[in-house]
Design a protein around this motif. Sequence first.
Motif, PDB file in Angstrom:
ATOM      1  N   UNK A   1       0.801  -1.224   0.000  1.00  0.00           N
ATOM      2  CA  UNK A   1       0.000   0.000   0.000  1.00  0.00           C
ATOM      3  C   UNK A   1       0.829   1.268   0.000  1.00  0.00           C
ATOM      4  N   UNK A   2       2.054   1.225   0.476  1.00  0.00           N
ATOM      5  CA  UNK A   2       2.849   2.436   0.654  1.00  0.00           C
ATOM      6  C   UNK A   2       4.144   2.322  -0.145  1.00  0.00           C
ATOM      7  N   UNK A   3       4.520   3.404  -0.821  1.00  0.00           N
ATOM      8  CA  UNK A   3       5.699   3.395  -1.690  1.00  0.00           C
ATOM      9  C   UNK A   3       6.759   4.358  -1.169  1.00  0.00           C
ATOM     10  N   UNK A   4       8.007   3.923  -1.215  1.00  0.00           N
ATOM     11  CA  UNK A   4       9.127   4.787  -0.833  1.00  0.00           C
ATOM     12  C   UNK A   4       9.335   5.818  -1.940  1.00  0.00           C
ATOM     13  N   UNK A   5       9.281   7.096  -1.568  1.00  0.00           N
ATOM     14  CA  UNK A   5       9.457   8.173  -2.559  1.00  0.00           C
ATOM     15  C   UNK A   5      10.789   8.894  -2.377  1.00  0.00           C
ATOM     16  N   UNK A   6      11.439   8.707  -1.246  1.00  0.00           N
ATOM     17  CA  UNK A   6      12.786   9.278  -1.027  1.00  0.00           C
ATOM     18  C   UNK A   6      13.534   8.312  -0.127  1.00  0.00           C
ATOM     19  N   UNK A   7      14.532   7.656  -0.692  1.00  0.00           N
ATOM     20  CA  UNK A   7      15.227   6.583   0.021  1.00  0.00           C
ATOM     21  C   UNK A   7      16.535   7.074   0.627  1.00  0.00           C
ATOM     22  N   UNK A   8      16.991   6.314   1.608  1.00  0.00           N
ATOM     23  CA  UNK A   8      18.367   6.418   2.116  1.00  0.00           C
ATOM     24  C   UNK A   8      18.710   7.794   2.680  1.00  0.00           C
ATOM     25  N   UNK A   9      17.898   8.261   3.602  1.00  0.00           N
ATOM     26  CA  UNK A   9      18.244   9.455   4.382  1.00  0.00           C
ATOM     27  C   UNK A   9      19.033   8.943   5.581  1.00  0.00           C
ATOM     28  N   UNK A  10      20.337   9.182   5.562  1.00  0.00           N
ATOM     29  CA  UNK A  10      21.242   8.521   6.506  1.00  0.00           C
ATOM     30  C   UNK A  10      21.426   9.361   7.762  1.00  0.00           C
ATOM     31  N   UNK A  11      21.202   8.730   8.910  1.00  0.00           N
ATOM     32  CA  UNK A  11      21.428   9.343  10.218  1.00  0.00           C
ATOM     33  C   UNK A  11      22.493   8.540  10.959  1.00  0.00           C
ATOM     34  N   UNK A  12      22.903   9.066  12.109  1.00  0.00           N
ATOM     35  CA  UNK A  12      23.918   8.358  12.887  1.00  0.00           C
ATOM     36  C   UNK A  12      23.399   7.020  13.402  1.00  0.00           C
ATOM     37  N   UNK A  13      22.100   6.921  13.619  1.00  0.00           N
ATOM     38  CA  UNK A  13      21.556   5.704  14.210  1.00  0.00           C
ATOM     39  C   UNK A  13      20.544   5.005  13.314  1.00  0.00           C
ATOM     40  N   UNK A  14      20.659   5.217  12.025  1.00  0.00           N
ATOM     41  CA  UNK A  14      19.762   4.480  11.146  1.00  0.00           C
ATOM     42  C   UNK A  14      19.512   5.170   9.828  1.00  0.00           C
ATOM     43  N   UNK A  15      18.469   4.724   9.156  1.00  0.00           N
ATOM     44  CA  UNK A  15      18.117   5.191   7.824  1.00  0.00           C
ATOM     45  C   UNK A  15      16.626   5.483   7.768  1.00  0.00           C
ATOM     46  N   UNK A  16      16.294   6.594   7.136  1.00  0.00           N
ATOM     47  CA  UNK A  16      14.894   6.959   6.911  1.00  0.00           C
ATOM     48  C   UNK A  16      14.576   6.781   5.429  1.00  0.00           C
ATOM     49  N   UNK A  17      13.410   6.212   5.166  1.00  0.00           N
ATOM     50  CA  UNK A  17      12.856   6.178   3.814  1.00  0.00           C
ATOM     51  C   UNK A  17      11.512   6.898   3.870  1.00  0.00           C
ATOM     52  N   UNK A  18      11.363   7.994   3.144  1.00  0.00           N
ATOM     53  CA  UNK A  18      10.088   8.714   3.133  1.00  0.00           C
ATOM     54  C   UNK A  18       9.079   7.964   2.270  1.00  0.00           C
ATOM     55  N   UNK A  19       7.851   7.836   2.763  1.00  0.00           N
ATOM     56  CA  UNK A  19       6.819   7.069   2.049  1.00  0.00           C
ATOM     57  C   UNK A  19       5.595   7.940   1.825  1.00  0.00           C
TER      58      UNK A  19
END
Length: 623
Positions: free
Chosen positions: A452-470
């Motif tokens: 149901x949900x699609x990643x529209x901005x991948x690989x936002x890198x932080x010190x403690x992980x990764x964000x993928x905007x959906x």
Amino acid sequence: MKILGKILKSTALVMLLIFAASCSDDDNENLVIIEDDDNIVEAAQKTSSLSSLVAALSKADESTNNDLITALSSEGPFTVLAPTNEAFTDLLARLDGFDSLDDFNNEQLQDLLATILTYHVVSGTAVSSSELTAGQSINTLQGENLTVSLTDGVTFTDAAGEIATVTTADVETENGVVHIIDKVLIPQAALDALSNVLLVSITDLAVSVPSLSILVDALVAADGDLPTVLTNDGPFTVFAPTNDAFEAFLMANDFNSLDDIPTEILTQVLLNHVVAGTNLSTDLSSGYVSTLSTAGANDANLSMFINTEDGVTLNGNSTVTAADNKAINGVVHIVDAVIGLPNIVDHAIANPNLTSLVGALTADNNTTFTTLLTDSETDFTVFAPLNTAFESFTNPSDNDLNSILANHVISGAAANAESLTNTYFNTTAMNADGDNLSIYVNIDDGVTLNGTSTVVAADIIATNGIIHAVNTVIDLPTVVTFATADPNFSSLVGALTAEGQPDFVSVLSTPNGTDPAPFTVFAPTNGAFANLAEVPSGDALTAVLNHHVIVGANIMSGDLSNGLISPATLEGDTLTFTIDGDNNVTITDGSGNSEIGIIAVDVQANNGVIHAIDTVMIPDTTN
């Protein structure tokens, strides 16, 4: 290069030509009227075609070594060769990497500009055009001579061989005479300085700016190689914090000096201010870029969020105050705050497209998520819904919002887009029994989540992980969610929704805590259906499908034991489980077929659990 301060102490104080401008003869010589008591500077200021010359004088005077405007406003007398605006446009074209006079943005460059300007001034005499002779050598205030040619009008040739022609002669002022010319003349001293001053490295540029002295000290203290790195070819874009920015950073983090910051941390902080490539302010747009810092999860390069909605801000807390300081190997933008190493929460707060998410995470002073997602000991993968995702989410099942938010977080893994495969992860959301819910990732066409949900901005890198905007809020899954999202179950979905079958979808979507949920579903894969000699239909198919579902129980793989007999399936028959020495689990169905393999366990939905099996189970048809 002669320092103007010394020039001012000597007898002659002179600078670039400034006088009343005129149009071409074709424009009927529209001369600016100069009053008798106007000096050279005042005359130039009244002449629109000399506005670039006036601006150049002001820019040169930004260096503490220069005071050209005062000098050319003094008693004199002076002879000034005044380049037009078009002449300065041509000069900038000759100087590679310079687009405007604003690019003379440090003391070295401003002193160089003064060197060029004083090459246009003769001090101690006002020489009219009638007094010039062919071959005459004129000593300029800069120190080098110019030679006069009368072959084709009145011309002067500079050290680079460029010829400047007098277009308007003998503009008299109170303290001298001005001759307007069509080219900016460059002396040999300026030509010699081009490689050393105009095209300085980023490191040299920083050294030349007094307000960046702590940055220079930090580069040396953090990693002795960093200054050398920033003199290499690059190109680099450096966001350079001022001394005030560093002092605020030290105070905020309880450091007395740079010496108190661990070397590795200081190195990564500094690298977090450096981006590959030459990115001028006109090239920047709102979005993420990768810095050279490798302090990200799995040693990945940290992301930086650039916001250009109102000026240029970085990670939400540092603003560019002086842009486009060009160097031979890149560009420097001076900023008013040190850009810290961002964790996941920092990135979410910095991005205006995630304000709804941040609001939801912190609603009613909730600190559960901010505490969790600032943990530096655990890596996370966060699927972050955009503001538009929240705007369109209606929460049709009336699920708890905190549970929904937790269903967007994977703990213990920082999964970048490249590493993702068609697979299941566990999120931090839990069902009523405390079992972590699953999330299905599919990369067949981009990256989708639970179908149901699609990643529209991948690989936002932080010190403690990764964000993928959906683009869609990921609601708590039912067992139907996974059956429809996972293409390995398409045959099962086809059977469940076949004509004449009961409304299995509605039944299996029953919320947890509502009869007959929860469910334990043994889901045959497409391969299992393909192995059937014939797929049953009608009531026979209904009986087969019911034989794969146990109601009122969420039976995890850990609940199974050798010889265990299950509760009755919806069809009425039971299942028997066998566990061998290697902990492989097989099932015996109602008709006595054994060695039915469980090939994937514990796909956990909010209203039950799915175990994938390699064979379609058949109930006892004799009862």
